[in-house]
Structures are given as C-alpha cells and as structure tokens.
Design a protein around this motif. Structure first.
Motif, mmCIF file in Angstrom:
data_model
loop_
_atom_site.group_PDB
_atom_site.id
_atom_site.type_symbol
_atom_site.label_atom_id
_atom_site.label_comp_id
_atom_site.label_asym_id
_atom_site.label_seq_id
_atom_site.Cartn_x
_atom_site.Cartn_y
_atom_site.Cartn_z
ATOM 1 N N LEU A 122 -9.117 -2.340 4.398
ATOM 2 C CA LEU A 122 -7.715 -2.718 4.560
ATOM 3 C C LEU A 122 -7.622 -3.817 5.614
ATOM 4 N N LEU A 123 -7.006 -4.927 5.216
ATOM 5 C CA LEU A 123 -6.913 -6.096 6.096
ATOM 6 C C LEU A 123 -5.485 -6.336 6.564
ATOM 7 N N PRO A 124 -5.308 -6.816 7.783
ATOM 8 C CA PRO A 124 -3.979 -7.308 8.168
ATOM 9 C C PRO A 124 -3.792 -8.688 7.542
ATOM 10 N N VAL A 166 -8.084 -4.957 0.405
ATOM 11 C CA VAL A 166 -6.637 -4.850 0.191
ATOM 12 C C VAL A 166 -5.941 -5.393 1.434
ATOM 13 N N VAL A 167 -5.066 -6.375 1.240
ATOM 14 C CA VAL A 167 -4.317 -6.935 2.363
ATOM 15 C C VAL A 167 -3.029 -6.134 2.547
ATOM 16 N N GLU A 173 3.151 -2.295 -1.323
ATOM 17 C CA GLU A 173 2.227 -3.094 -2.132
ATOM 18 C C GLU A 173 0.786 -2.615 -1.931
ATOM 19 N N ALA A 174 0.427 -2.354 -0.673
ATOM 20 C CA ALA A 174 -0.943 -1.916 -0.386
ATOM 21 C C ALA A 174 -1.228 -0.566 -1.043
ATOM 22 N N ILE B 181 -6.521 -1.166 -13.971
ATOM 23 C CA ILE B 181 -7.838 -1.819 -13.975
ATOM 24 C C ILE B 181 -7.686 -3.290 -13.599
ATOM 25 N N ILE B 182 -6.675 -3.931 -14.168
ATOM 26 C CA ILE B 182 -6.460 -5.361 -13.907
ATOM 27 C C ILE B 182 -6.094 -5.590 -12.436
ATOM 28 N N THR B 183 -5.241 -4.747 -11.894
ATOM 29 C CA THR B 183 -4.879 -4.841 -10.469
ATOM 30 C C THR B 183 -6.109 -4.610 -9.590
ATOM 31 N N ALA B 184 -6.855 -3.567 -9.902
ATOM 32 C CA ALA B 184 -8.040 -3.231 -9.102
ATOM 33 C C ALA B 184 -9.049 -4.376 -9.121
#
Lengths: 204, 204
Positions: A122-124, A166-167, A173-174, B181-184
């Motif tokens: 997980l990114l900021p 994942v940002v 959204e995350a 799947i597409i999102t991942a």
C-alpha cells in the motif's frame, strides 16, 4: 474439502493507512479473517486479549519461537511481537482467507516463509501526502516524523518485491482494488485445477 | 505517456456464454474496448462493417496475413477469420484495455504471439448445463450438439493453460469476477514499477 484460503499480506510504510484500509475491507468481505499478532508487551487500558493482540509472557513467546509456531517475529526494545501460525493455517484449511497487516520488515520475513502468500504493497500518493498524514495523527514529535519519512523512501523501493501495488488515494478506492485482487486470486487457474475435472464429470 | 492497456483474452467452449458475458462487461467497464474480427465471409442482413466484423475481400485478407497484421487467423470452409493487430495496439498504447472474445483454437494461437495477454477461460458449471444451453438456442441439430459437447470435453482440459478460470454459473457473478481480474491486473507490480519512483519524487 474446500479449496484452501489465501494468505494476504498487506504492508507499506508507516502512515500509509494500512489499518483503516484493513478495517474497511473486513467489513466488506466476510470471508476474510484478520490475523491477530502476539506480543509480550502489557495490554494498554481497553485492550483485550485476542482482540488487539494475544498477550503472552516472555517464556511462552520464546517457546513459540523455538517450536517454529510463528510465521515471523521481532524484538522491539524489550518486547516480542510475532504472527502465530496455527490460527492462520486452520482458517486457511477451512477455505477462509487470512489478512495479515504488517510492517515492511515483517513482510520481508513472511516472503521467505510463505511462498504462496499474496503480497500487496500500500502506497501513499506522495511523500508530501504521507507527511501530512503522519503529522495529522498529532502524536509524533518532529524527530519521529522525519525518521518515518526517511524510512519511507527506502521502504517504497521494496515495493518491487510485492505482487501488487495499491495507491491509497482514498480509502474507498483502495479497498475496492484490494477486494478485486482477492477475488481475482480466487479465480487463478492454479487454485482451481480441480474445477476442470469437476465440470467434466459432475455438477459444481 | 499512459501505462499500456491490457489485452484480455476471453475464451471457452462453444455455448459457455462468452458473448453475453462480454457484452455485459463492456457496458460495465468503459475503459475496455472490444476487438472486432475481420472476415471474408459476406455480411448477413443487418450486419454492419466495423460492428459485427470488418468485412474484407480475400485479396486484402491475404495481404494482411502476409504482412503479419493479424494476431491470429483461421480458414473455416472457404472463409477467412482473423484478429487485426493494428487497432489492438493503438488502443493499448492509449492505455485502454482490449477484450478479445475467441474460440479455444484461436486462443492457443494468441498465446504464442501475445505473451503479455491475460488469458481467461470461461467454464460452464457442468457439461449437463452446457448441453441445456446449446439446446436452448434451438438452432443446432442433434448431431451438431453432440459434436460440440464432445469437443467441449477436450477444450476444458486446455483450461490449465489460462491464467484464470471463471465459472459462468450466472452472468452477473461471472462479469463481476472478470471485472475484478481486470482491476487486479492493473495493480500488478510489473505494470506499476514507475509509480514507485513517482511516489518518491512527486505527486501522482
């Protein structure tokens, strides 16, 4: 026998929002169980054994280390912290996913031991934003804040060793990306080889 | 420059519901574009060039084969069918995902040419259910139905060569898994290496 559940490791620099994201994910996806760490530090007021941590004495913790009953552990100052294996394994055998929220150092140890783990970083959105978030907590001194930011630069470089990035621009959204990753991983062919035979031979 | 879009290949035995699933996915996810095949067969009443197919003459099609302008092609009886590469590439360069709905034979050819494709195999819940669906169309003779079912058994074994297996129990569930799947896949580390530097250096 159900298909074995996944071990999902969520990590990232301090202040990225791992805790908030995890909590929301757990309310959204009822097939995921949170792995509770063990520690030898004393419970703070309001903390309950088996909720925030498993509170153990030093002797019991060291017995777990020797007995290989921890996925990873670390000693911070005078206290042990670690991840008990047994609960994780039994949940996974029942087909449940287990979510492990852990710092980047701990995640590196888990990478060595759990080859089938799904590692998510997980990114900021930026260091600037990370600084704002750490400052926003209002609990850290300027010195600690600077230390965390310096550490974050090095930690972000470790992102290459994870399966997914994942940002955390916003929590919703995350969490929805995390949930998509978890769904997608359940569709991976290597997890579903048996389904091919089942479809050919019987109703599933 | 945007991050390159993905090429998503959806395949599976005839009657599994590829077409229905694709249509629904496209209405749900506006960043996905459908790859339109080329053919030399004549348009049927109501078909439009560039919608159902790109309708080409034999000479033009053979020129595309020679010029390596097709991702895959096949000759069925007297007609050519194939997947033009140019449109796929230009969409992907713009950061858009391209969805290719293709039979299992075609998918095998694409595997050889598009190493970065995401291969998803759509399965019926059972052969019994597949038979019901093919029969439900009401357009096939008993002989054709039996031929399809026999073929399906062999095709299902090819599922091991795909990245993901999705069982089409109902369209909504299958589409939601495809979308996950597409999102991942967009969160995969190898697609987002640049983000790590960006986070360290600037707002993203």
């Amino acid at each position: 026998m159900p298909i074995k559940g996944n071990l999902i490791i969520l990590s990232g620099p301090s202040g990225t929002g791992k805790g908030t994201v995890c909590k929301k994910l757990l309310t959204l996806n009822k097939n995921i169980f949170y792995s509770i760490s063990a520690t030898t530090r004393l419970p703070r007021p309001g903390e309950r054994n088996g909720r925030e941590y498993w509170f153990l004495n030093k002797k019991d913790f060291e017995r777990m280390i020797k007995g290989n009953k921890l996925l990873e552990w670390a000693k911070v100052y005078d206290n042990y912290y670690g991840t008990p294996l047994e609960k994780i394994n039994s949940l996974r055998e029942q087909g449940k996913d287990v979510l492990l929220e852990i710092d980047t150092q701990g995640a590196l140890s888990v990478m060595e031991k759990a080859a089938d783990g799904i590692f998510i970083f997980l990114l900021p959105p930026s260091l600037h934003e990370l600084e704002k978030r750490i400052r926003g907590r209002g609990t850290e001194t300027q010195e600690v804040i600077q230390k965390r930011l310096d550490a974050a630069v090095g930690e972000i470089s470790l992102g290459t060793r994870y399966h997914y990035l994942v940002v955390n621009r916003n929590v919703t959204e995350a969490v929805s990306q995390l949930n998509a990753i978890i769904t997608a991983e359940h569709c991976r062919t290597e997890r579903n080889i048996e389904i091919l035979d089942k479809v050919k031979n019987e109703e599933i």
